[in-house]
Design a protein around this motif. Structure first.
Motif, mmCIF file in Angstrom:
data_model
loop_
_atom_site.group_PDB
_atom_site.id
_atom_site.type_symbol
_atom_site.label_atom_id
_atom_site.label_comp_id
_atom_site.label_asym_id
_atom_site.label_seq_id
_atom_site.Cartn_x
_atom_site.Cartn_y
_atom_site.Cartn_z
ATOM 1 N N SER A 48 24.755 20.997 18.772
ATOM 2 C CA SER A 48 24.897 21.129 17.316
ATOM 3 C C SER A 48 23.582 21.455 16.618
ATOM 4 N N LEU A 49 22.485 21.366 17.344
ATOM 5 C CA LEU A 49 21.173 21.489 16.703
ATOM 6 C C LEU A 49 20.258 22.315 17.623
ATOM 7 N N ALA A 50 19.512 23.243 17.022
ATOM 8 C CA ALA A 50 18.646 24.112 17.830
ATOM 9 C C ALA A 50 17.216 24.063 17.305
ATOM 10 N N VAL A 51 16.262 24.175 18.243
ATOM 11 C CA VAL A 51 14.840 24.088 17.876
ATOM 12 C C VAL A 51 14.081 25.268 18.487
ATOM 13 N N VAL A 52 13.186 25.851 17.695
ATOM 14 C CA VAL A 52 12.192 26.780 18.247
ATOM 15 C C VAL A 52 10.817 26.177 17.996
ATOM 16 N N VAL A 100 14.045 24.041 12.860
ATOM 17 C CA VAL A 100 15.260 23.389 13.358
ATOM 18 C C VAL A 100 16.455 23.837 12.520
ATOM 19 N N LEU A 101 17.536 24.103 13.231
ATOM 20 C CA LEU A 101 18.782 24.509 12.581
ATOM 21 C C LEU A 101 19.868 23.544 13.066
ATOM 22 N N ASP A 102 20.747 23.132 12.155
ATOM 23 C CA ASP A 102 21.747 22.114 12.509
ATOM 24 C C ASP A 102 23.068 22.488 11.848
ATOM 25 N N VAL A 103 24.157 22.487 12.596
ATOM 26 C CA VAL A 103 25.454 22.847 11.992
ATOM 27 C C VAL A 103 25.824 21.920 10.841
#
Ligand code: F6R
Length: 626
Positions: A98-102, A178-181
């Motif tokens: 549900s959450l992505a990080v670069v 960070v991106l989170d639905v």
């Protein structure tokens, strides 16, 4: 060293992220990836695509997929933890996806965090330090969602608070996005020790590792500072500190436009940047000498009289910038009569140099973000030595932390091998030498004005040097079969020999080394065999006759000698197999002309060998790791 990008508020977020990655690819090109919040408003879903290899592989993977979405983050990688595989590519996601990080940087306590997460039953999908951050943020977010009674933060984002809590656990450097639905149109970012630039315009917010990633969208940027967080939404950007209190980065307007970061018809950025050098030199000098005949720095936070009391100078830098510092040493010693030591930043920072408030430390870095150079400058400041930065990036970490700044005005440099930033660093070092001479009154104002005028006169002379391009290309094709190149010189030419060798090895992958010509007979001359190229910087100087003897010595042993000589020098012409004639200038300024044929030689050898000139293997433009 890794590029990160983010955009929220555009219906075509996937294209914006891909285009942004294209502009940042020079920061690292081992792999590329992106995450987009897609799906419907009621049921948003996080889609991640990532591929080992250059951005073209990611583009290929994205083609044909439908990835609608208004927010996305992307990453182009220079591998540190874990090989450059699909699995280790960023973004990294939490266990539930549900959450992505670069991430750009290195998490130094990764082993302890990995052990802790594994003990808690987290399954890791990669060997990277970044994945650990994804799990940490997700865990904090879940704790917050469950309600732990924490007070709401000024930015009102749960994701921001989760990231804030997670970064408190991190040791090392990071620029994170960070991106989170759960907050589909929000991107949360944090920085410590790795650059992050923010921009907002007309319902869209962006973040990028450097200006090149933002310039297509806005010239009004905000530099996020260490220990700050940013919450990006289509409505705007909120910056806060690690306690959640409202804060602000450094805002400024970028003074170059998108054309400056395009190839404009040249086959490679490197060639374009070599050809931009006459203009870059002029720009770097523009307006420096005031109407009253005095030189000034761009930023000056030194105490009154501080510079006049300096009795010793250290120059710290890495790679090509180190060579620029070496050239600067001759000018500072000669004009300002100060003793100068030039040091590799990664060595200096771990030594115990004798520094005090009378020692000036000059830190040279085109990016202003090189971790070792920043740390070397901090090491100096800890011992109360004043620091002067020479950098091409306004608002960079180095510039902000220094007591004074002299900007090179080379414009954006996209080719990974530094060319115009080197030349302008040397020009800036000369200006600095004159500035110190002015402060210390070791030169008369008219002597300073005369030396400055000589520097200005180099612009048209550089054009004359560039006119040798075709001949150098022919020579390069002839020499490209050699497997070992030697560069020799003396005095102020020596750093140019080292730089010529570095340029050649970086982009052609051939073995090349630079030596003081006088050292040859103490060992390196044993390397000479029949037909091996020796490139000599043999322009007019007080050591030219010594160099002439060194040329005879290497030629007698079968070397093919290519000499950079001052126009109309029959003796050097007779001592060499090939001569590239350079205009006659003051010996301290000759390096500024002499480096150009060596840049062209490296370029044409690399082209002849079909190398990736702008993105040579294993390298990255900005080195934000130790
Ligand atoms: C070589 C090159 C590098 C850099 C070095 C320092 O062409 O570009 O050697 O000079 O990584 O980078 P900056 O100047 O950004 O500190």
């Amino acid at each position: 060293m890794c590029g990160i990008i983010g955009c929220t508020g555009r219906d075509d977020a996937v294209d914006v992220v891909l285009e942004g990655l294209a502009t940042l690819e020079y920061r690292g090109y081992d792999s590329a990836g992106m995450a987009i919040v897609s799906g419907t408003q009621a049921a948003p879903e996080l889609r991640v695509v990532k591929r080992a290899g250059k951005l073209a592989s990611l583009r290929h993977a994205v083609e044909g997929q439908s990835l609608p979405g208004r927010s996305g983050i992307g990453h182009t990688r220079w591998a540190t933890h874990g090989a450059p595989t699909d699995r280790n590519s960023h973004p990294h996601v939490s266990g539930d996806g549900s959450l992505a990080v670069v991430h750009n940087g290195i998490i130094e306590n990764h082993e302890a965090l990995r052990a802790e997460l594994q003990a808690a039953g987290v399954e890791l999908a990669s060997e990277t330090d970044t994945e650990l951050v994804a799990h940490l943020v997700a865990a904090e977010r879940d704790i917050l969602s469950a309600g732990d009674g924490a007070a709401p933060t000024t930015d009102g984002s749960r994701l921001a608070e989760a990231l804030r809590r997670a970064v408190r656990r991190l040791e090392g450097q990071y620029a994170l996005a960070v991106l989170d639905v759960g907050e589909p149109e929000t991107i949360v970012a944090a920085r410590y020790g790795a650059p992050l630039i923010l921009g907002h315009d007309d319902g869209v917010s962006w973040l990028a590792s450097d200006i090149a990633g933002l310039i297509a969208h806005t010239r009004d940027v905000e530099v996020l500072l260490d220990r700050q967080l940013a919450v990006l939404t289509p409505g705007g950007i909120a910056v806060s500190d690690l306690d959640g209190q409202e804060s602000e980065g450094v805002r400024y307007k970028v003074d170059w436009d998108v054309d400056a970061a395009e190839k404009q018809g040249y086959p490679h950025f490197m060639l374009k940047e070599i050809y931009e050098q006459p203009q870059a030199l002029t720009d770097t000098l523009l307006g420096r000498l005031g109407e009253d005949g005095t030189l000034a720095l761009d930023e000056q936070r030194f105490a009154d009289g501080e510079l006049r009391r300096i009795d010793k100078v250290y120059v710290v830098a890495c790679g090509t910038s180190y060579h620029a510092g070496m050239v600067g040493r001759y000018a500072i010693e000669h004009w300002a009569r100060l003793g100068v030591e030039v040091e590799i930043a990664s060595e200096f920072r771990y030594r115990d140099p004798i520094l005090n408030p009378h020692t000036l430390v000059i830190a040279i870095s085109q990016s202003g973000e090189t971790t070792d150079t920043i740390a070397a400058a901090a090491h100096a400041r800890d011992q109360r030595a004043p620091v002067l930065a020479v950098t091409n990036v306004v608002g960079s970490t180095l510039a902000r932390q220094a007591d004074g700044v002299l900007h090179t005005r080379a414009g954006p440099e996209i080719g990974v091998a530094a060319t115009k930033t080197f030349l302008t660093q040397v020009v800036a070092a000369d200006v600095l030498a004159l500035f110190l001479a002015q402060e210390r009154r070791t030169l008369l104002p008219e002597e300073i004005a005369d030396a400055f005028a000589r520097l200005e006169a180099l612009g048209p002379l550089l054009e004359q040097v560039l006119a040798h391009d075709e001949r150098i290309a022919e020579l390069a094709h002839r020499l490209a079969g050699a497997d070992y190149f030697m560069f020799i010189a003396r005095h102020a030419g020596l750093p140019i020999a080292l730089e010529g060798a570095l340029k050649l090895k970086e982009i052609s992958y051939l073995h090349a080394e630079g030596f003081p010509a006088g050292e040859m007979k103490h060992g390196p001359i044993a390397l000479i065999d029949d037909g091996g190229p020796v490139i000599a910087i043999a322009t007019r100087s007080h050591v030219r006759s010594k160099l002439l003897s060194n040329l005879a010595e290497v030629r007698a042993r079968g070397a093919v000698v290519v000499a950079l000589a001052t126009e109309g020098d029959p003796e050097i012409a007779a001592a060499a197999d090939h001569v590239i004639a350079l205009p006659d200038v003051h010996e301290l300024l000759a390096p500024i002309l002499a480096v150009v044929p060596l840049q062209l030689l490296a370029y044409h050898v690399a082209v002849a060998l079909d190398r990736d000139v702008d993105q040579p293997r294993n390298l990255a433009k900005t080195v934000t790791v130790e």
